[in-house]
Scaffold this active site. Structure first.
Site, PDB file in Angstrom:
ATOM      1  N   ARG A 171      56.104  27.981  51.535  1.00 51.37           N
ATOM      2  CA  ARG A 171      55.671  28.618  52.613  1.00 51.37           C
ATOM      3  C   ARG A 171      54.889  27.811  53.463  1.00 51.37           C
ATOM      4  O   ARG A 171      54.880  28.015  54.521  1.00 51.37           O
ATOM      5  CB  ARG A 171      54.866  29.843  52.097  1.00 51.37           C
ATOM      6  CG  ARG A 171      55.689  31.259  51.539  1.00 51.37           C
ATOM      7  CD  ARG A 171      57.035  30.862  50.656  1.00 51.37           C
ATOM      8  NE  ARG A 171      57.850  32.003  50.554  1.00 51.37           N
ATOM      9  CZ  ARG A 171      57.692  32.494  49.110  1.00 51.37           C
ATOM     10  NH1 ARG A 171      56.962  31.894  48.152  1.00 51.37           N
ATOM     11  NH2 ARG A 171      58.503  33.519  48.797  1.00 51.37           N
ATOM     12  N   GLU A 340      63.984  38.180  42.706  1.00 57.00           N
ATOM     13  CA  GLU A 340      63.917  38.923  44.016  1.00 57.00           C
ATOM     14  C   GLU A 340      65.221  38.570  44.726  1.00 57.00           C
ATOM     15  O   GLU A 340      65.409  38.068  45.823  1.00 57.00           O
ATOM     16  CB  GLU A 340      62.955  38.414  44.787  1.00 57.00           C
ATOM     17  CG  GLU A 340      61.649  39.189  44.437  1.00 57.00           C
ATOM     18  CD  GLU A 340      60.260  38.844  45.085  1.00 57.00           C
ATOM     19  OE1 GLU A 340      59.410  39.793  44.996  1.00 57.00           O
ATOM     20  OE2 GLU A 340      60.154  37.665  45.790  1.00 57.00           O
ATOM     21  N   THR A 485      51.702  30.757  48.781  1.00 57.44           N
ATOM     22  CA  THR A 485      51.310  30.120  50.193  1.00 57.44           C
ATOM     23  C   THR A 485      51.333  31.002  51.089  1.00 57.44           C
ATOM     24  O   THR A 485      51.405  30.194  52.371  1.00 57.44           O
ATOM     25  CB  THR A 485      51.189  28.642  50.140  1.00 57.44           C
ATOM     26  OG1 THR A 485      52.506  28.286  50.168  1.00 57.44           O
ATOM     27  CG2 THR A 485      50.588  27.890  48.920  1.00 57.44           C
TER      28      THR A 485
END
EC number: 3.2.1.52
Length: 622
Positions: A171, A340, A485
């Site tokens: 991220r 996910e 992050t």
């Protein structure tokens, strides 16, 4: 025949046990407060101190002894000490001694007496951890001349074998210098595993020779979302900075970091996400998708429905990637993510339907299990062990796989009952990107994902669920703190989120639960702030304690508050008009009395010796 008075019998047994416990506690010598974190297994002190001179000698002979001696020299230099190596134990002030191989290579014995300091261990890791304990016994602020170390005998070993710290560099990207610093501070507090999250929707961060577009295309997103996504309610609220962002590590840099970690007895676990969180891959190789692109690395956060398709081409892609990853990282584990992964695209895919028909599956989740098992077979052929987030259980996975339980403890409990090894890393206790303020979007805190995870809750965690039998608990390898992050853009902010909570994680991982006490931990933690200052760590200065309804004492129509700071030497400043306190407002020197009957907002901040401020503690008094 049962006793005639069963309750009386029960109470007599409990009373006898209580007497035995009291007697043992009365006879046991009190554990001295040496300020050590994590708390050692056994500590004995005696009167006296040893003066460690400004110029000293370290005895070391074996490769591990020499390695630890070299690291000790570097740390002692920060304290103003000059150390040289010697092969004469008689003339050394610090002696590193390898004992015959034992059951636990991370255990150590540290003795300080009139002859100096002696660290003995059966392995290099134990010598290293003994050295870290010795460094904590030394004054953290450099001073001329000798530094006195208390006479002590410590016998220590960890409660868990997996003691982890995680860093998401997808991220937001962090330079090699910070990755090394991260490894330094997890090692200093006896954590031994660095989980390096290298790939995700927002950026691919590792050079793969066979697929150059992963670093040419996938490593860079066009822009980044502005603001905290949980607070954005309508499409009009989503705005982007328009600034390209990215970065990656070359294989040479990866090898450099791996060697750096190995020297500190830290194992790196690389994470290559699959099949979800893979939009950055599709940006470079759209042919791996279930439907045509184009795709770009994602500029926002959350879960994206575009994931790789489980085709033979995709499996070959990941096998090629993992072949290079396996050569770069010598550790036992490779993390494949597995979390996910929405199946919207898979449900629409003719290829996936063919797989389901061929394998006899009735649920598309089973296809991810099939995919994971294919990847596991390849990793096994490379001598590696698969680890993934707890979703890997949903489609079925071989019992050889290790499960990282993040959605609470449920997945870990289920996995242990199925004879999987487990690392506990629940959001509820060890997600250090969660806020440290009861008001998670407070203007006095940096931007963050939300949630509230105070130091005390982190410390309270026990990785061994009571629901498991002793045999099942043996599958719990340990515990890991995670730092995602999305909202952590700089090394300074990462340190702010990690510290001091990472020290609580270290004690959870190292010290048996029966020996832990939060009340006893806090003063020991207080002695660690000077060590954090020495290493220029941007820790969060805790707000003053005592400004809450439970702590107020009502006297003569006034609410009286007694305040204190967890940081030794900190000053507390306060206001009664709701303004933010600073160095110019009232200095706390005695309990504060606030009249009742009218609404007043009391605020207080702690100002550490290094000049940095805590967020304010505040209370509305009515």
């Amino acid at each position: 025949m049962p006793p005639k008075f069963p309750l009386l019998g029960k109470y007599l047994v409990l009373f006898a046990a209580s007497l035995a416990t009291y007697s043992a506690l009365a006879q046991a010598p009190p554990t001295p407060s040496l300020g050590l974190v994590p708390l050692p297994r056994s500590v004995q002190t005696s009167a006296g101190t040893y003066a460690l001179p400004a110029t000293l000698r370290i005895y070391a002979q074996s490769p591990d002894e020499l390695n630890v001696a070299g690291l000790l020299r570097e740390q002692l230099a920060l304290l103003g000490k000059t150390a040289t190596l010697t092969t004469s134990a008689a003339t050394a002030q610090i002696r590193l001694v390898s004992t015959p191989a034992g059951a636990n290579s991370e255990a150590y014995q540290l003795t300080v007496d009139k002859s100096g300091a002696r660290i003995a261990a059966a392995g290099g890791a134990g010598l290293f951890y003994g050295a870290q304990t010795l460094l904590q016994l030394l004054p953290a602020r450099p001073a001329a001349g000798a530094a006195r170390v208390p006479f002590v005998r410590i016998q220590d070993q960890p409660a868990f074998g997996w003691r982890g710290g995680h860093l998401d560099v997808s991220r937001h990207f962090f330079p090699v210098s910070f990755v090394k610093k991260y490894i330094d501070f997890i090692a200093a507090y006896k954590l031994n595993t660095f989980h390096w999250h290298l790939t995700d929707d927002q950026g691919w961060r590792i050079e793969i020779k066979k697929y150059p577009k992963l670093t040419q295309v996938s490593a860079f997103r066009q822009e980044t979302l502005i603001g905290s996504q949980p607070l954005l309610k309508t499409p009009a609220d989503f705005k982007y900075d328009g600034t390209p962002y990215g970065g990656f590590y070359t294989q040479a840099q990866i090898k450099e970091v791996v060697a750096y970690a190995q020297r500190r007895y830290v194992t790196i676990v690389p994470e290559i996400e699959m099949p979800g969180h893979s939009v950055a891959i599709l940006a470079a190789y759209p042919e791996l998708a279930c439907r045509p692109g184009p795709y770009t690395p994602w500029p926002m956060w959350g879960v994206n429905e575009d994931i790789v398709c489980p085709s033979e081409a995709t499996i070959q892609f990941f096998e090629n990637v993992l072949a290079e990853v396996s050569q770069l990282f010598p550790g036992r584990y490779v993390h494949i993510g597995g979390d996910e992964a929405p199946k919207t695209r898979w449900k629409e895919s003719a290829l996936v339907q063919d797989i389901m028909k061929k394998e006899g599956y009735t649920n598309v989740e089973q296809v991810q299990g099939w995919f994971n098992r294919r990847i596991e077979q390849f990793l096994t052929s490379k001598g590696k062990k698969l680890i993934g987030w707890d979703e890997i259980l949903e489609g079925g996975i071989s019992p050889r796989a290790t499960v990282m339980s993040w959605r609470g403890e449920k997945g870990g409990i289920e996995a242990a009952k199925l004879d999987h090894d487990v690392v506990m890393t629940p959001t509820t206790h060890v997600y250090l990107d969660y806020g440290q303020n009861p008001h998670p979007f407070s203007p006095y805190e940096p931007q963050m994902i939300g949630g509230f995870l105070p130091l005390e809750k982190v410390y309270s965690y026990n990785p061994l669920p009571a629901e498991l039998t002793p045999a099942q608990q043996r599958h719990i390898l340990g515990v890991q703190a995670n730092l995602w992050t999305e909202y952590i853009t700089t090394p300074a902010k990462a340190e702010y989120m990690l510290f001091p909570r990472l020290l609580a994680v270290a004690e959870v991982a190292w010290t048996p639960a029966a020996q832990k006490s939060y009340a006893a931990f806090l003063p020991r933690l207080g002695q660690q702030y000077a060590h954090l200052d020495l290493h220029k760590i941007n820790y969060r200065v805790p707000e003053p304690l005592g400004l809450d309804s439970a702590s107020q004492v009502v006297q003569g129509g006034k609410a009286v508050f007694t305040l204190r700071s967890l940081v030794p030497g900190a000053q507390i400043h306060y206001t009664l008009d709701g303004k933010l306190p600073d160095e110019t407002t009232d200095l706390y020197t005695q309990p504060v009395a606030v009249p009742l009957g009218r609404r007043l907002t009391v605020r207080a901040v702690a100002i550490a010796p290094n000049g940095r401020h805590s967020p304010p503690a505040e209370l509305v008094v009515k």
